[in-house]
Design a protein around this motif. Structure first.
Motif, PDB file in Angstrom:
ATOM      1  N   GLU A 335       0.821  -1.207   0.000  1.00 25.52           N
ATOM      2  CA  GLU A 335       0.000   0.000   0.000  1.00 25.52           C
ATOM      3  C   GLU A 335       0.858   1.262   0.000  1.00 25.52           C
ATOM      4  OE1 GLU A 335      -3.537   1.420   2.867  1.00 25.52           O
ATOM      5  OE2 GLU A 335      -3.394  -0.714   2.411  1.00 25.52           O
ATOM      6  N   ASP A 336       1.988   1.195   0.698  1.00 23.91           N
ATOM      7  CA  ASP A 336       2.891   2.349   0.737  1.00 23.91           C
ATOM      8  C   ASP A 336       3.841   2.387  -0.452  1.00 23.91           C
ATOM      9  OD1 ASP A 336       1.806   3.137   3.078  1.00 23.91           O
ATOM     10  OD2 ASP A 336       3.416   2.384   4.370  1.00 23.91           O
ATOM     11  N   GLN A 337       3.665   1.431  -1.360  1.00 21.54           N
ATOM     12  CA  GLN A 337       4.536   1.306  -2.531  1.00 21.54           C
ATOM     13  C   GLN A 337       6.003   1.162  -2.133  1.00 21.54           C
ATOM     14  OE1 GLN A 337       3.149   4.741  -4.652  1.00 21.54           O
ATOM     15  NE2 GLN A 337       1.915   3.426  -5.983  1.00 21.54           N
ATOM     16  N   ILE A 338       6.213   0.292  -1.151  1.00 21.01           N
ATOM     17  CA  ILE A 338       7.581  -0.061  -0.774  1.00 21.01           C
ATOM     18  C   ILE A 338       7.809  -1.492  -1.261  1.00 21.01           C
ATOM     19  CG2 ILE A 338       9.137  -0.556   1.158  1.00 21.01           C
ATOM     20  CD1 ILE A 338       7.587   1.568   2.764  1.00 21.01           C
ATOM     21  N   ARG A 339       8.925  -1.697  -1.960  1.00 29.11           N
ATOM     22  CA  ARG A 339       9.204  -3.033  -2.454  1.00 29.11           C
ATOM     23  C   ARG A 339       9.775  -3.876  -1.304  1.00 29.11           C
ATOM     24  NH1 ARG A 339      12.518  -4.823  -6.804  1.00 29.11           N
ATOM     25  NH2 ARG A 339      13.914  -3.084  -6.471  1.00 29.11           N
ATOM     26  N   PHE A 340       9.273  -5.100  -1.169  1.00 31.27           N
ATOM     27  CA  PHE A 340       9.749  -5.952  -0.069  1.00 31.27           C
ATOM     28  C   PHE A 340      10.312  -7.233  -0.665  1.00 31.27           C
ATOM     29  CE2 PHE A 340       8.639  -9.028   3.476  1.00 31.27           C
ATOM     30  CZ  PHE A 340       9.709  -8.647   4.264  1.00 31.27           C
ATOM     31  N   GLU A 341      11.568  -7.492  -0.384  1.00 30.72           N
ATOM     32  CA  GLU A 341      12.187  -8.700  -0.920  1.00 30.72           C
ATOM     33  C   GLU A 341      12.700  -9.572   0.206  1.00 30.72           C
ATOM     34  OE1 GLU A 341      15.142  -7.816  -3.798  1.00 30.72           O
ATOM     35  OE2 GLU A 341      13.655  -6.997  -5.214  1.00 30.72           O
ATOM     36  N   VAL A 342      12.465 -10.865   0.016  1.00 31.06           N
ATOM     37  CA  VAL A 342      12.946 -11.808   1.031  1.00 31.06           C
ATOM     38  C   VAL A 342      13.928 -12.755   0.360  1.00 31.06           C
ATOM     39  CG1 VAL A 342      12.314 -13.586   2.686  1.00 31.06           C
ATOM     40  CG2 VAL A 342      10.764 -11.690   2.262  1.00 31.06           C
ATOM     41  N   GLU A 343      15.093 -12.908   0.961  1.00 32.47           N
ATOM     42  CA  GLU A 343      16.069 -13.842   0.410  1.00 32.47           C
ATOM     43  C   GLU A 343      16.492 -14.813   1.506  1.00 32.47           C
ATOM     44  OE1 GLU A 343      20.182 -13.189  -1.861  1.00 32.47           O
ATOM     45  OE2 GLU A 343      18.464 -12.025  -2.598  1.00 32.47           O
ATOM     46  N   ILE A 344      16.352 -16.104   1.209  1.00 31.15           N
ATOM     47  CA  ILE A 344      16.671 -17.102   2.237  1.00 31.15           C
ATOM     48  C   ILE A 344      17.759 -18.047   1.733  1.00 31.15           C
ATOM     49  CG2 ILE A 344      15.732 -18.909   3.719  1.00 31.15           C
ATOM     50  CD1 ILE A 344      12.975 -17.608   3.271  1.00 31.15           C
ATOM     51  N   ASP A 345      18.772 -18.182   2.498  1.00 29.66           N
ATOM     52  CA  ASP A 345      19.864 -19.128   2.263  1.00 29.66           C
ATOM     53  C   ASP A 345      19.270 -20.548   2.203  1.00 29.66           C
ATOM     54  OD1 ASP A 345      22.079 -20.749   2.474  1.00 29.66           O
ATOM     55  OD2 ASP A 345      23.094 -19.427   3.912  1.00 29.66           O
ATOM     56  N   ASN A 364       9.059  -5.753  14.598  1.00 28.41           N
ATOM     57  CA  ASN A 364       9.577  -4.490  15.122  1.00 28.41           C
ATOM     58  C   ASN A 364      10.644  -3.905  14.219  1.00 28.41           C
ATOM     59  OD1 ASN A 364       7.862  -4.926  17.219  1.00 28.41           O
ATOM     60  ND2 ASN A 364       9.407  -5.066  18.818  1.00 28.41           N
ATOM     61  N   LEU A 365      11.526  -4.779  13.697  1.00 26.42           N
ATOM     62  CA  LEU A 365      12.607  -4.274  12.843  1.00 26.42           C
ATOM     63  C   LEU A 365      12.064  -3.790  11.494  1.00 26.42           C
ATOM     64  CD1 LEU A 365      15.538  -6.781  13.536  1.00 26.42           C
ATOM     65  CD2 LEU A 365      15.120  -4.532  14.530  1.00 26.42           C
ATOM     66  N   ILE A 366      11.148  -4.582  10.922  1.00 24.19           N
ATOM     67  CA  ILE A 366      10.598  -4.186   9.626  1.00 24.19           C
ATOM     68  C   ILE A 366       9.747  -2.924   9.784  1.00 24.19           C
ATOM     69  CG2 ILE A 366       9.071  -4.905   7.746  1.00 24.19           C
ATOM     70  CD1 ILE A 366      10.015  -7.775   8.261  1.00 24.19           C
ATOM     71  N   ASN A 367       8.998  -2.912  10.887  1.00 22.42           N
ATOM     72  CA  ASN A 367       8.230  -1.733  11.241  1.00 22.42           C
ATOM     73  C   ASN A 367       9.089  -0.481  11.253  1.00 22.42           C
ATOM     74  OD1 ASN A 367       5.865  -0.661  12.104  1.00 22.42           O
ATOM     75  ND2 ASN A 367       5.635  -2.083  13.808  1.00 22.42           N
ATOM     76  N   ASN A 368      10.221  -0.611  11.922  1.00 27.29           N
ATOM     77  CA  ASN A 368      11.151   0.498  12.029  1.00 27.29           C
ATOM     78  C   ASN A 368      11.676   0.894  10.640  1.00 27.29           C
ATOM     79  OD1 ASN A 368      12.859   2.184  13.892  1.00 27.29           O
ATOM     80  ND2 ASN A 368      14.443   1.162  12.684  1.00 27.29           N
ATOM     81  N   ALA A 369      11.976  -0.119   9.848  1.00 31.77           N
ATOM     82  CA  ALA A 369      12.481   0.151   8.500  1.00 31.77           C
ATOM     83  C   ALA A 369      11.416   0.894   7.684  1.00 31.77           C
ATOM     84  CB  ALA A 369      12.856  -1.161   7.812  1.00 31.77           C
ATOM     85  N   MET A 370      10.157   0.454   7.822  1.00 24.65           N
ATOM     86  CA  MET A 370       9.081   1.086   7.053  1.00 24.65           C
ATOM     87  C   MET A 370       8.922   2.546   7.428  1.00 24.65           C
ATOM     88  SD  MET A 370       6.246  -1.909   7.097  1.00 24.65           S
ATOM     89  CE  MET A 370       4.902  -0.922   6.454  1.00 24.65           C
ATOM     90  N   ILE A 379      12.720  -2.521   0.969  1.00 26.53           N
ATOM     91  CA  ILE A 379      13.133  -3.162   2.223  1.00 26.53           C
ATOM     92  C   ILE A 379      13.422  -4.624   1.905  1.00 26.53           C
ATOM     93  CG2 ILE A 379      12.354  -3.898   4.516  1.00 26.53           C
ATOM     94  CD1 ILE A 379      10.676  -1.366   4.642  1.00 26.53           C
ATOM     95  N   SER A 380      14.529  -5.144   2.434  1.00 26.79           N
ATOM     96  CA  SER A 380      14.793  -6.553   2.166  1.00 26.79           C
ATOM     97  C   SER A 380      15.094  -7.292   3.462  1.00 26.79           C
ATOM     98  CB  SER A 380      15.956  -6.703   1.181  1.00 26.79           C
ATOM     99  OG  SER A 380      17.114  -6.140   1.729  1.00 26.79           O
ATOM    100  N   ASP A 396      17.041  -1.431   4.742  1.00 25.98           N
ATOM    101  CA  ASP A 396      16.199  -0.480   4.007  1.00 25.98           C
ATOM    102  C   ASP A 396      17.105   0.521   3.304  1.00 25.98           C
ATOM    103  OD1 ASP A 396      16.496   2.143   5.463  1.00 25.98           O
ATOM    104  OD2 ASP A 396      15.809   0.927   7.155  1.00 25.98           O
ATOM    105  N   ASN A 397      16.578   1.121   2.220  1.00 22.11           N
ATOM    106  CA  ASN A 397      17.390   2.132   1.534  1.00 22.11           C
ATOM    107  C   ASN A 397      16.877   3.521   1.874  1.00 22.11           C
ATOM    108  OD1 ASN A 397      15.070   2.149   0.100  1.00 22.11           O
ATOM    109  ND2 ASN A 397      15.996   1.944  -1.931  1.00 22.11           N
ATOM    110  N   GLY A 398      16.458   3.672   3.120  1.00 25.85           N
ATOM    111  CA  GLY A 398      15.908   4.947   3.570  1.00 25.85           C
ATOM    112  C   GLY A 398      16.985   5.957   3.929  1.00 25.85           C
TER     113      GLY A 398
END
Lengths: 469, 229
Positions: A335-345, A364-370, A379-380, A396-398
């Motif tokens: 909704e906020d037009q933030i791209r979210f990527e998940v990368e798992i080993d 909490n961490l993702i919240n903070n990043a957002m 955000i990845s 995040d690239n904030g």
């Protein structure tokens, strides 16, 4: 000894050591002196015996016996005469200090006595205090016995005795002096040692009374300086903790005040009829209460985690489940037009953690990043295995976090941006909770924010052996 | 059939609030102020379930729990003032059926009371909640609109069951979120909109539909009959 105290003990030991070492060296001196004297006396007796045995031999050869040798003895002992033949090899200096001599013939009949007392008497036994030397003729036949008075009673002996008693007195005086010196030095030293201890002790009492600002001046010996420094460190930490606690309390009060004021205002408006009891009003009140409840729970989990009482119910959690549970955040980011990527080993399949707590850390961490990422940002979440840990990183690239805030970022109620309101900035507990939950899992949490490169929060959850089976 | 609850709570205001709430939810209530009174009333009335505060004067809730358990399996839900995990675990190991920590929503408590009763009185009735032609089989996680089975996700199911339990009542997004996803997602109220729109889409694919989820502007959502719209 233990009741003596440090000062008493140090002084006592110093005195003891001083007295013992002085006494020992005194005894050694006495011993050596006596030995030297004895050696000297012995040497003298031997020399005298040698002379007299020569004289006696000569006399015997001349007279056929030792009768009348007394004359010679008295003569020799009283004055230095001109009888060169009889005085061959004699040392006149020694002769002046001559001791008592007694000469007996083969029948133990005294034929000569320098003091004249025993002359003509029979010597049945050894004369006490005199050394015995046999007198031999040229044909190596026994012609008589020479007795030389021992050191005692003789002139040289009394000299020795005086000397030794002098030394003894001086040694005793020395011991007393040294003991006093040791007492003085001991008291001085003890004072030096105990005075910093006294200061530290006084400071501890002050601390116990609640004066947390107390500090001691580190001085004295190295160990005492380091003790004082340790004390100062402890006092500073206590002060820090106390200030932290006070700030925390006032922060809590502040955080509670706002929602309570809202609730009270709206409820009072309802009460006096200024506000219509509508669904909307009621719902907003409920929402406010839900937020308050949430705040109370957050405070409680921080409190529990900090006192080490937080119960962590570890169980293997499937990594994919974790990602699934992030759906609400994913939707919000869409909704906020933030791209979210998940990368798992690929190696990471499961993580051993308390599911709810782990989710809370991540949220909490993702919240903070957002909150710090603009629309169109990214955000990845990376999950990888590093050594014996599962490493989670939220990037995040904030706007990034200024360096001066990085240290305090995990503090309770710490907000890098003071101007952020409760709505946009969260309740200021998110990262503090994340940290306490990570630590309760035995993991580590840290943040990196190089200027212009956004922010990355990292945390680890230790891998337990269950996965290896 | 209205069931009898024994409510053990020493704090007067909380007790009366809960009493009102349980009465409005169709339960009968007897109240005890302390542990000894609780044991006496339990012995006398044999309630269907006990709501038991742990911190009580005279005899602690844990003690009451032990005494009750030594006699029979009356379901017990514990109220704790501290989320102290020790209290919780201890309570559950001693045989409590559930716990809820203060502060809590009375609605949440009655939902748990129903759940425990449902669990312990298994078999006698299929737990179904209905509203108009909407039917929720709570034990099987199935929703029928008319005769059509709706393919709902678990979150959607939870949202719908909350709305069905209290038709006509408005729920804020935060309330719905708290009940369906848990309070760790606070701040993500807007994601409820997505779930609601999915839910609506699934419901609208079925005709006829007597019910719809209405958006109350500035507040949240409520379930209501089609004709009222």
């Amino acid at each position: 000894m233990s009741k003596l105290g440090l000062a008493g003990r140090i002084t006592a030991i110093l005195i003891l050591i001083a007295v013992i070492s002085t006494s020992l060296s005194g005894i050694m001196t006495l011993f050596i002196t006596k030995k030297q004297f004895a050696g000297y006396v012995d040497q003298y007796s031997q020399a005298t015996a040698r002379q007299w045995s020569e004289i006696a031999n000569l006399y015997y050869t001349t007279h056929g016996n030792l009768e009348g040798i007394q004359e010679l003895l008295v003569d020799t002992s009283q004055a230095v005469t001109g009888k060169a033949s009889l005085r061959k090899g004699l040392n006149s200096r020694v002769m002046g200090n001559m001791r008592r001599l007694v000469i007996a013939d083969t029948n133990e009949q005294v034929v000569a006595d320098s003091s004249g007392v025993l002359l003509g008497k029979n010597l049945d036994e050894r004369i006490p205090g005199m050394s015995k030397f046999p007198l031999m003729s040229d044909e190596n036949r026994r012609i008589g016995t020479l007795y030389i008075a021992g050191p005692l009673g003789a002139g040289i002996s009394s000299l020795e005795n005086t000397f030794i008693s002098n030394i003894t007195t001086q040694i005793i005086i020395c011991i007393i002096l040294v003991a006093f010196l040791a007492l003085f030095l001991g008291l001085l030293l003890a004072r030096q040692i105990t005075s910093p201890l006294g200061e530290i002790s006084a400071a501890i009492h002050q601390l116990a009374k609640g004066k947390l600002g107390v500090k001691v001046n580190p001085h004295g010996d190295r160990e005492l300086v380091s003790l004082a420094q340790d004390f100062n460190l402890m006092a500073a930490r206590l002060l820090d903790q106390e200030q932290n606690r006070r700030r925390f309390m006032s922060d809590i009060a502040h955080e509670l005040r706002t929602p309570l004021s809202i609730l009270r205002g709206r409820l009072e408006a309802l009460q006096n009829g200024k506000w219509e009891n509508s669904e909307q009003q009621a719902s907003s009140l409920v929402d406010e209460v839900i937020r308050l409840t949430r705040l109370v729970k957050d405070l409680e989990s921080i409190g529990l985690a900090e006192s080490g009482a937080l119960q962590i119910n570890k169980a293997p959690i499937d990594i994919n489940d974790i990602v699934d549970h992030l759906t609400p955040l994913r939707l919000a980011m869409e909704e906020d037009q933030i791209r979210f990527e998940v990368e798992i080993d690929d190696r990471v399949k499961q993580v051993d953690a308390d599911s709810n707590r782990l989710m809370q850390i991540l949220i909490n961490l993702i919240n903070n990043a957002m909150r710090h990422t603009e629309s169109g940002g990214e955000i990845s979440l990376d999950i990888a295995e590093v050594k014996n840990d599962v490493l989670f990183s939220v990037h995040d690239n904030g706007s990034g976090i200024p360096q001066e805030h990085l240290l305090n970022i995990f503090d309770r109620f710490y907000r890098a941006d003071e101007s952020r309101s409760r709505e946009s900035g969260g309740n200021g507990l998110g990262l503090a909770i994340a940290r306490s939950l990570v630590e309760a899992h035995g993991g580590r949490i840290w943040v990196e924010s190089p200027p212009g490169q956004g922010t990355t929060f990292y945390f680890t959850i230790p891998v337990t052996d269950i996965r290896l089976i | 059939m209205s069931q009898l609850l024994l409510l053990v709570e020493d704090e007067e205001s909380l007790r009366s609030m809960l009493r009102e709430h349980f009465l409005s939810e169709g339960f009968q209530v007897v109240e005890a102020r302390d542990g000894q009174e609780a044991i006496r009333l339990w012995d006398e009335f044999r309630p269907a379930l006990i709501v038991l505060d742990i911190m009580l004067p005279a005899m602690s809730g844990i003690e009451v729990l032990k005494q009750v358990r030594s006699a029979d399996n009356t379901p017990i839900i514990l109220l704790t003032a501290r989320a102290d995990e020790v209290d919780k675990l201890l309570g559950l190991e001693l045989g409590a059926d559930d716990y809820i920590s203060k502060p809590f929503s009375p609605r949440e408590l009655s939902a748990r009371v129903r759940a425990v009763l449902r669990r312990t009185q298994r078999g006698d009735e299929v737990m179904v909640a209905t509203y108009k032609n909407l039917k929720l089989d709570i034990s099987r996680f199935e929703v029928y609109l008319g005769s059509t089975l709706l393919p709902l996700t678990s979150t959607e199911f939870k949202i719908l069951s909350l709305l069905v339990e209290h038709p006509g009542q408005v729920f804020s997004r935060l309330q719905i979120l708290e009940r369906t996803l848990g309070d760790i997602y606070e701040g993500y109220e807007r994601t409820i909109d997505t779930h609601i729109s999915n839910l609506r889409r699934k419901m609208e694919s079925v005709t006829p539909q007597d019910v719809k989820i209405k958006t109350v502007y500035g507040v949240g959502y409520k379930l209501m009959g089609e004709e009222q719209a």
